[in-house]
Design an enzyme around this catalytic site. Structure first.
Site, PDB file in Angstrom:
ATOM      1  N   HIS A   1      46.586  91.031  78.155  1.00 51.97           N
ATOM      2  CA  HIS A   1      45.143  90.904  77.925  1.00 51.97           C
ATOM      3  C   HIS A   1      44.341  91.281  79.179  1.00 51.97           C
ATOM      4  O   HIS A   1      43.303  91.943  79.100  1.00 51.97           O
ATOM      5  CB  HIS A   1      44.820  89.475  77.489  1.00 51.97           C
ATOM      6  CG  HIS A   1      43.357  89.171  77.459  1.00 51.97           C
ATOM      7  ND1 HIS A   1      42.733  88.412  78.425  1.00 51.97           N
ATOM      8  CD2 HIS A   1      42.394  89.566  76.601  1.00 51.97           C
ATOM      9  CE1 HIS A   1      41.440  88.340  78.149  1.00 51.97           C
ATOM     10  NE2 HIS A   1      41.205  89.021  77.045  1.00 51.97           N
TER      11      HIS A   1
ATOM     12  N   GLU B   1      36.877  83.714  81.142  1.00 56.38           N
ATOM     13  CA  GLU B   1      37.038  83.827  79.690  1.00 56.38           C
ATOM     14  C   GLU B   1      37.927  82.689  79.182  1.00 56.38           C
ATOM     15  O   GLU B   1      37.641  82.058  78.167  1.00 56.38           O
ATOM     16  CB  GLU B   1      37.650  85.195  79.336  1.00 56.38           C
ATOM     17  CG  GLU B   1      37.734  85.451  77.838  1.00 56.38           C
ATOM     18  CD  GLU B   1      38.342  86.824  77.499  1.00 56.38           C
ATOM     19  OE1 GLU B   1      38.365  87.725  78.371  1.00 56.38           O
ATOM     20  OE2 GLU B   1      38.811  86.976  76.351  1.00 56.38           O
TER      21      GLU B   1
ATOM     22  N   GLU C   1      44.038  94.891  79.272  1.00 55.34           N
ATOM     23  CA  GLU C   1      42.993  95.390  78.352  1.00 55.34           C
ATOM     24  C   GLU C   1      41.653  95.456  79.105  1.00 55.34           C
ATOM     25  O   GLU C   1      40.916  96.437  78.989  1.00 55.34           O
ATOM     26  CB  GLU C   1      42.902  94.447  77.145  1.00 55.34           C
ATOM     27  CG  GLU C   1      41.808  94.814  76.151  1.00 55.34           C
ATOM     28  CD  GLU C   1      41.287  93.571  75.432  1.00 55.34           C
ATOM     29  OE1 GLU C   1      42.106  92.726  75.000  1.00 55.34           O
ATOM     30  OE2 GLU C   1      40.047  93.440  75.347  1.00 55.34           O
ATOM     31  N   HIS C   2      41.354  94.433  79.889  1.00 61.04           N
ATOM     32  CA  HIS C   2      40.115  94.447  80.678  1.00 61.04           C
ATOM     33  C   HIS C   2      40.132  95.571  81.719  1.00 61.04           C
ATOM     34  O   HIS C   2      39.145  96.273  81.904  1.00 61.04           O
ATOM     35  CB  HIS C   2      39.935  93.105  81.398  1.00 61.04           C
ATOM     36  CG  HIS C   2      39.377  92.030  80.518  1.00 61.04           C
ATOM     37  ND1 HIS C   2      38.165  91.441  80.753  1.00 61.04           N
ATOM     38  CD2 HIS C   2      39.873  91.447  79.402  1.00 61.04           C
ATOM     39  CE1 HIS C   2      37.920  90.533  79.827  1.00 61.04           C
ATOM     40  NE2 HIS C   2      38.949  90.514  78.989  1.00 61.04           N
TER      41      HIS C   2
END
Lengths: 456, 456
Positions: A80, A160, A83-84
């Site tokens: 994840h 997040e 992904e950023h």
């Protein structure tokens, strides 16, 4: 509902119910002008084109066959996090340029990571497709990963996690429930990552992950919309076709689950909780791993038990007896490895959670011992199919379904044969999977409860 | 009891209570003729010699700093499987020769694997020490791993699992409880391995494991008994000294635990169970990982709550109220990474398990809120120390304690300073660790119950 459930217990945002939507009577995908095209480039990139000429829009998605369940031990969150990082710019396109280009066109772009896949997509006018391909092909191997970028983006994903998980009783419970549901498989590890491991993610981890997984031979390109397959092929060869093939990847084998012998429960008391609720799950086979017919039967079982307001749980426990405010079921059949089948409920008025559980257990036992009628199954199949008609209408869902299937071990044929396989399911098969997989003495249950008062 | 407990919840056969036994008043290890010697060979092998001239016997142990928690993901059981393979013979010494030699001498030999270490030992007359060293040095790098040997020994460990785990309700429950207790750390995986992963272990896995971990620079040699340090050094140089150094190993960092927010339970109903029982645990720091004084306080807390028949649980819940037949506590402070602190109990006569749990919870809450007196702590320290006197009398325990400490991240100094550190613990420290670590809303409990009758 299934979508929320899938999210709740394995961090996977898989859109299962829509995953096979194109074969509804409304617009067969096999009609000549709308045939789905499927081919590969020389460097190994798989390409799927789903023509849809109703509006001048295309959805362009790149799927990488890597998700959080593929992360090295101790590096949770890297998929994840990556992904950023994919939005942080290359030598040719600095950070922000892709976003600006899409916004300028009135389109939209986004990305997501699940336990099994990582995907990036843009929805734009057809004339911008070549540009989108250029952007995605460029960042497939050309990302610039500076220490500075790593540090600041790590702060973003940590924040997040704080906002999405740490501040939510439901999310914290869901994580620890999932860690209990899976005894050995990495689906037990949250996709966003454990906070203490995310804090340690560094440039070397990111570079290794990128080198290993981001390459044309580990990706699927899906283009849906107002475009012809031959155009897509030509553009893809001019952009993605120039990206060098990456290293060959070993077979995608994750640690798998042992047989469960125990039942287990995970409980969170939290002052933010007003109405108690439970979610009970079992690890069951998925489309890729099941015996023939079992995944289809589990999908219909989920529909019959708790997929809609016409299902048994809702009709019996919410409507007739009035015990529950909420009572449903979900099945995550699109996951790469065996995943969750779950039931969940919450009480109504003065009724207790224990009453809801008992009433739902009674329904489940009744289905296991008495089976279902042809009629009930036919109605469930019809409901299931109707639910998909709406889903198929959205172009992005079409791209999503093909991309997810191909990036998670399925094939175009699986999608095409799916309606026939659902039609072929018998009442005995539905009863059999319920009996085989939903053993109460081997279930894992999560309880989200108000603060404990005195004795637990 | 601690020993059994440690076994029960993390597969680690660590002998914690005996781990610091040499410093009892009876025979100080620092007396000139019995000083413990500690040195290293050029190839990195650490050597500890513990002279003990009471009888013409030596215990010779080789400890490898590798256990099941160091296994690659999906290869559970390889550390223990490898322990078996170590007896299969080298070019110089075919299988069975070591066993025959030791038996001929009237000695004994054995080996064991825990989550943290793998150890091999022989107890023999001093004149056979050189031969034992020759055998162990030879198999440190010289093992012959044929396909045939792998296949037949795999059958042996599979059968061991069937007999020791699959056929025991207690063991099955313990495994799945442990998988729940640890949310991320490999201590959640059984040391013997998951059956389905053991079945897949092959020659390549074994060879890779051997090459990586079996080498003088990843081992500790411990010799206790009727021998002088200089003799051991000379013999060690002639045998182990000739074994080539292995590859440098990366830091021993396993995936670590996130904070737990939930309570959880794991339940097994089994027809073989007559009297129900429970075991409740928390993951707490160990000697290597704790803040100064906390591990010592946890050891004393375990003694005060449930280490003996003088402890609170036994006195209050077994003797005075007569509710429980069994009520104890254990702490696995010798593990490399944070490990379990547990309490456990079973009812007496017509009393229920719920009554036992409630009574023990009351005791725990009382200790947390009211603390303990100086007197009670002093008595616990005295009991704890007395328990060690017996342990230190056995030469093999002495070797065990040094080997385990050195192979699990401790030092000779840790062992020597331990009695003083235990003496320094205050009542406030004991109360503080109980309050900090034994939160009932974050505990994991296993229930071993008779068959369910109707409703659970």
């Amino acid at each position: 509902m299934t979508i929320k459930l899938a999210l709740a217990f394995c961090g996977a945002a898989l859109l299962i119910p829509s995953a096979f939507a194109q074969q509804t009577p409304a617009q067969p995908a096999t009609s000549p002008q709308n045939a789905v095209a499927h081919f590969s480039l020389d460097n190994g990139l798989e390409v799927v084109v789903i023509p849809d000429h109703r509006a001048p829009v295309v959805t362009h998605m790149v799927w990488y066959k890597v998700g959080s369940a593929d992360e090295p031990a101790g590096k949770s969150g890297i998929a994840h996090f990556f992904e950023h990082l994919m939005f942080k710019g290359t030598e040719r396109h600095p950070a922000g340029e892709l976003d600006a280009a899409v916004t300028e066109l009135g389109g939209n772009l986004n990305a997501f990571t699940t336990a099994d896949v990582t995907a990036y997509f843009e929805t734009v006018p057809p004339e911008a497709l070549a540009d989108m391909m250029d952007f995605e092909a460029d960042r497939m191997r050309g990302l610039v990963l500076s220490e500075e970028v790593i540090g600041s983006e790590r702060d973003v994903v940590l924040e997040e996690r704080r906002q999405r998980v740490e501040s939510s009783a439901q999310s914290l419970l869901s994580e620890e429930f999932t860690a209990t549901l899976y005894q050995n498989h990495p689906y037990g590890i949250p996709t966003i990552g454990w906070m203490h491991e995310m804090e340690q993610l560094n440039r070397a981890d990111a570079a290794r992950f990128y080198d290993q997984y981001y390459a044309p031979n580990n990706a699927v390109l899906v283009v849906a919309g107002d475009v012809e397959p031959e155009t897509v092929r030509t553009l893809a060869e001019q952009t993605y076709g120039k990206v060098e093939r990456g290293p060959d990847l070993p077979p995608r084998v994750r640690p798998s689950e042992p047989e469960r012998n125990t039942s287990a429960s995970v409980t969170l008391h939290d002052p933010r909780v007003g109405i108690p609720s439970f979610l009970r799950a079992w690890v069951v086979p998925t489309y890729r791993t099941a015996e023939p017919g079992e995944a289809e039967a589990l999908d219909l079982l989920s529909e019959i038990l708790g997929g809609s307001s016409r299902s048994r749980f809702y009709q019996e426990v919410v409507v007739k007896s009035g015990i529950a405010a909420q009572a449903g079921a979900g099945y995550d059949g699109g996951a790469y490895d065996p995943s969750g089948f779950s039931i969940y409920g919450a009480p109504q008025g003065q009724h207790t959670l224990a009453e809801v559980e008992a009433a739902m257990d009674t329904q489940l036992t009744r289905l296991i011992t008495e089976g279902i009628s042809d009629q009930e199954l036919d109605r469930a199949k019809a409901r299931y199919r109707r639910g998909l008609i709406f889903a198929r209408d959205a172009q992005q869902n079409m791209a999503q379904m093909y991309g997810n299937a191909l990036a998670s071990g399925g094939s175009v044929e699986d999608i095409e044969q799916w309606p026939e396989r659902i039609r072929a399911v018998t009442p005995e098969q539905v009863q059999a999977v319920a009996s085989k997989y939903l053993d109460p003495s081997k279930a894992v249950t999560s309880y989200l409860l108000p603060p404990a008062t005195g004795a637990q």
